[in-house]
Design a protein around this motif. Structure first.
Motif, mmCIF file in Angstrom:
data_model
loop_
_atom_site.group_PDB
_atom_site.id
_atom_site.type_symbol
_atom_site.label_atom_id
_atom_site.label_comp_id
_atom_site.label_asym_id
_atom_site.label_seq_id
_atom_site.Cartn_x
_atom_site.Cartn_y
_atom_site.Cartn_z
ATOM 1 N N ARG A 440 0.843 -1.199 0.000
ATOM 2 C CA ARG A 440 0.000 0.000 0.000
ATOM 3 C C ARG A 440 0.877 1.249 0.000
ATOM 4 N NH1 ARG A 440 -2.211 3.901 3.214
ATOM 5 N NH2 ARG A 440 -4.412 4.421 2.777
ATOM 6 N N LYS A 441 1.897 1.244 0.812
ATOM 7 C CA LYS A 441 2.809 2.386 0.868
ATOM 8 C C LYS A 441 3.503 2.592 -0.474
ATOM 9 C CE LYS A 441 6.735 4.212 3.501
ATOM 10 N NZ LYS A 441 7.679 3.946 4.634
ATOM 11 N N ALA A 442 3.919 1.498 -1.103
ATOM 12 C CA ALA A 442 4.589 1.600 -2.399
ATOM 13 C C ALA A 442 3.649 2.155 -3.462
ATOM 14 C CB ALA A 442 5.123 0.233 -2.820
ATOM 15 N N ALA A 443 2.384 1.760 -3.406
ATOM 16 C CA ALA A 443 1.413 2.260 -4.384
ATOM 17 C C ALA A 443 1.207 3.760 -4.230
ATOM 18 C CB ALA A 443 0.086 1.516 -4.228
ATOM 19 N N LEU A 444 1.101 4.217 -3.004
ATOM 20 C CA LEU A 444 0.919 5.648 -2.782
ATOM 21 C C LEU A 444 2.139 6.442 -3.226
ATOM 22 C CD1 LEU A 444 -0.857 5.556 0.696
ATOM 23 C CD2 LEU A 444 -1.883 6.011 -1.534
ATOM 24 N N GLN A 445 3.302 5.889 -3.031
ATOM 25 C CA GLN A 445 4.514 6.554 -3.506
ATOM 26 C C GLN A 445 4.542 6.625 -5.028
ATOM 27 O OE1 GLN A 445 7.554 4.182 -1.606
ATOM 28 N NE2 GLN A 445 7.584 5.464 0.240
ATOM 29 N N ALA A 446 4.121 5.534 -5.690
ATOM 30 C CA ALA A 446 4.103 5.530 -7.152
ATOM 31 C C ALA A 446 3.116 6.555 -7.690
ATOM 32 C CB ALA A 446 3.749 4.126 -7.664
ATOM 33 N N TYR A 447 2.028 6.757 -6.968
ATOM 34 C CA TYR A 447 1.013 7.703 -7.434
ATOM 35 C C TYR A 447 1.511 9.145 -7.417
ATOM 36 C CZ TYR A 447 -3.468 10.058 -7.975
ATOM 37 O OH TYR A 447 -4.484 10.855 -8.421
ATOM 38 N N GLU A 448 2.564 9.402 -6.692
ATOM 39 C CA GLU A 448 3.124 10.743 -6.685
ATOM 40 C C GLU A 448 3.500 11.179 -8.105
ATOM 41 O OE1 GLU A 448 3.324 12.970 -4.153
ATOM 42 O OE2 GLU A 448 2.096 11.514 -3.057
ATOM 43 N N ALA A 449 3.895 10.226 -8.946
ATOM 44 C CA ALA A 449 4.240 10.570 -10.324
ATOM 45 C C ALA A 449 3.033 11.115 -11.080
ATOM 46 C CB ALA A 449 4.803 9.355 -11.053
ATOM 47 N N VAL A 450 1.853 10.597 -10.809
ATOM 48 C CA VAL A 450 0.633 11.102 -11.443
ATOM 49 C C VAL A 450 0.316 12.497 -10.930
ATOM 50 C CG1 VAL A 450 -1.844 10.686 -11.770
ATOM 51 C CG2 VAL A 450 -0.252 8.753 -11.747
ATOM 52 N N LYS A 451 0.448 12.703 -9.655
ATOM 53 C CA LYS A 451 0.170 14.019 -9.085
ATOM 54 C C LYS A 451 1.128 15.070 -9.648
ATOM 55 C CE LYS A 451 -0.568 13.976 -4.601
ATOM 56 N NZ LYS A 451 -0.374 13.610 -3.175
ATOM 57 N N ARG A 452 2.392 14.683 -9.830
ATOM 58 C CA ARG A 452 3.361 15.650 -10.370
ATOM 59 C C ARG A 452 3.079 15.969 -11.831
ATOM 60 N NH1 ARG A 452 7.018 12.384 -7.334
ATOM 61 N NH2 ARG A 452 7.568 11.261 -9.238
ATOM 62 N N ALA A 453 2.399 15.032 -12.544
ATOM 63 C CA ALA A 453 2.150 15.230 -13.974
ATOM 64 C C ALA A 453 0.933 16.102 -14.233
ATOM 65 C CB ALA A 453 1.956 13.872 -14.650
ATOM 66 N N ARG A 454 0.202 16.468 -13.213
ATOM 67 C CA ARG A 454 -1.021 17.267 -13.412
ATOM 68 C C ARG A 454 -0.671 18.662 -13.938
ATOM 69 N NH1 ARG A 454 -4.361 15.728 -7.869
ATOM 70 N NH2 ARG A 454 -4.945 13.637 -8.483
#
Length: 454
Positions: A440-454
């Protein structure tokens, strides 16, 4: 000399509430039913194994129903445009009728065929039959498609109410003999080497008559507990109508009006009816989204999600998920129910999909494809739409940080372990293939890439 009418059946394998069939009957000429197994037209997605099994039996039922009323169902295989034109020529048809489809490739096939037949002097008409509200009729105030369910459904309910369903005809006058067509068994839709469909045969009886019986059974016996128990996979509180709607053995208009009529009044029964009808609304939203975004099964609806850094695929993890051997009981129970019956409870679908995408970090498209192959109710809209919803990439998607904890889900919705004991009694003794908290922690960290791409 007569000029017969052709009714081209697609995902509407029924006689009741079938506007195309009604138009053919009103025309007053002999009627010939046609089904085309189209695996050749550009962009048409081949059916999965469980869907092929259902299709075989539903076609057999439809053929029997037409034959009992005086007509025939002709089966032909190939590109739809060629197959329909061939039958028009064979019988000198003067009209072709069908109910509309909403996927991009399907609409392209239908539009080209309609134009070509009309130019040859054949009457061609298509009808609204398989959704309550045609996708282009539900629009925001600025005329754009909706991206959030609640305002979509509010806007849809402000439109004229869904029409009353048409009655099932007692007679369908046909030709004296059936035109040439394929033998259903020659299509080899049923699995034989090996025959893995034993569980499907135990669980399901395809066909319009069985669909109508199940609708009545659900409304009479189960609707009252639907709202309270629908999330409990062992409760038996769901309608089990999804494959009936997918194959059009029931029309949504039939289901809608039966639900409204049965759920009238106040109290728990009315609350359950409202909840059930909103699930029809969710199905409408899926088709609305597919109509406006035809690549729903292959591309992220939220383009920003293209930046998500899916790691290299671990084939062993994917296989363990597919086989229900992850060591996570709720996930394993759902995946084994799916393999055995061609179906999975909706709450468990969300749990298993979340586990694949957010604990195993496997691209949602691989899970969508597995469900496409193994679900009897997988359709071109709901299957990818719901996968994208869970993954966080779709319309009105579940927030990415909403990661279903399968252990908490089991505690809440299967507290006595009845569902897990039925489908995966050995799973708790297995070592989980991943650590839920760490992934779960790894998934949330990976999602940071999507947030940065906004």
């Amino acid at each position: 000399m007569s000029s017969p009418s052709i009714v081209w059946f697609r995902d509407d394998l029924r006689l009741a509430d079938h506007p195309a069939l009604r138009a053919a009957l009103d025309r007053g000429e002999p009627v010939v039913g046609l089904y085309v197994l189209d695996e050749e037209s550009a962009g048409i997605r081949p059916l999965g194994g469980a869907a092929r099994w259902w299709l075989h039996h539903s076609l057999a039922s439809l053929a029997d129903d037409l034959r009992a009323r005086g007509s025939h169902l002709v089966l032909r295989r190939g590109a739809a445009a060629s197959a329909v034109r061939s039958l028009v020529d064979d019988i000198g048809a003067g009209a072709v009728y069908w109910n509309r489809r909403y996927g991009g490739p399907e609409r392209a096939v239908d539009a080209e065929l309609k134009d070509g037949l009309r130019s040859d002097g054949v009457e061609v008409e298509s009808f609204a039959a398989n959704v309550l509200f045609e996708p282009w009729t539900v629009k925001t105030g600025s005329g754009t498609p909706f991206s959030v369910f609640t305002p979509f459904w509010n806007a849809a309910r402000n439109l004229p109410a869904p029409r009353e369903p048409l009655p099932r005809p007692d007679e369908v006058p046909g030709l004296r003999s059936s035109p040439a067509g394929d033998d259903l068994d020659d299509w080899e839709l049923l699995p034989t080497r090996p025959d893995w469909a034993g569980g499907l045969r135990e669980r399901w009886q395809p066909g319009e008559a069985a669909a109508r019986a199940r609708l009545r059974e659900f409304l009479d016996d189960d609707l009252g507990t639907y709202d309270a128990a629908r999330d409990e996979p062992s409760a038996g509180a769901t309608s089990l109508l999804s494959p009936r709607l997918r194959w059009g053995e029931l029309s949504p208009h039939t289901v809608w009006h039966a639900g409204v009529e049965t759920g009238g009044g106040t109290g728990a029964h009315a609350t359950s009816a409202s909840r059930f009808l909103s699930e029809l609304g969710w199905r409408e939203f899926a088709w609305h989204t597919l109509y406006h975004f035809p690549d729903l099964a292959t591309k992220n609806w939220r383009r920003g999600f293209d930046a998500f850094p899916w790691p290299a695929l671990d084939p062993a993890h994917l296989t363990a998920w597919e086989k229900g051997e992850t060591g996570v009981p709720m996930v394993d129970a759902g995946m084994r129910e799916l393999w055995h019956t061609g179906y999975m409870h909706n709450r468990v679908r969300m749990v298993t999909a979340s586990f694949l995408t957010k604990n195993l970090l496997i691209d949602w498209r691989l899970g969508e494809q597995w469900f496409w192959d193994t679900l009897v109710d997988a359709d071109g809209a709901s299957n990818p739409f719901n996968w994208q919803w869970v993954a966080g990439s779709g319309a009105d998607a579940s927030p990415y940080f909403r990661i279903f904890n399968p252990e908490r889900q089991a505690e809440k919705f299967d507290p006595r372990g009845l569902y897990i004991d039925q489908w995966a009694p050995d799973s708790a003794a297995r070592e989980p293939i991943v650590d839920l908290a760490a992934t779960r922690k790894a998934a949330l960290q990976a999602y940071e890439a999507v947030k940065r791409a906004r």
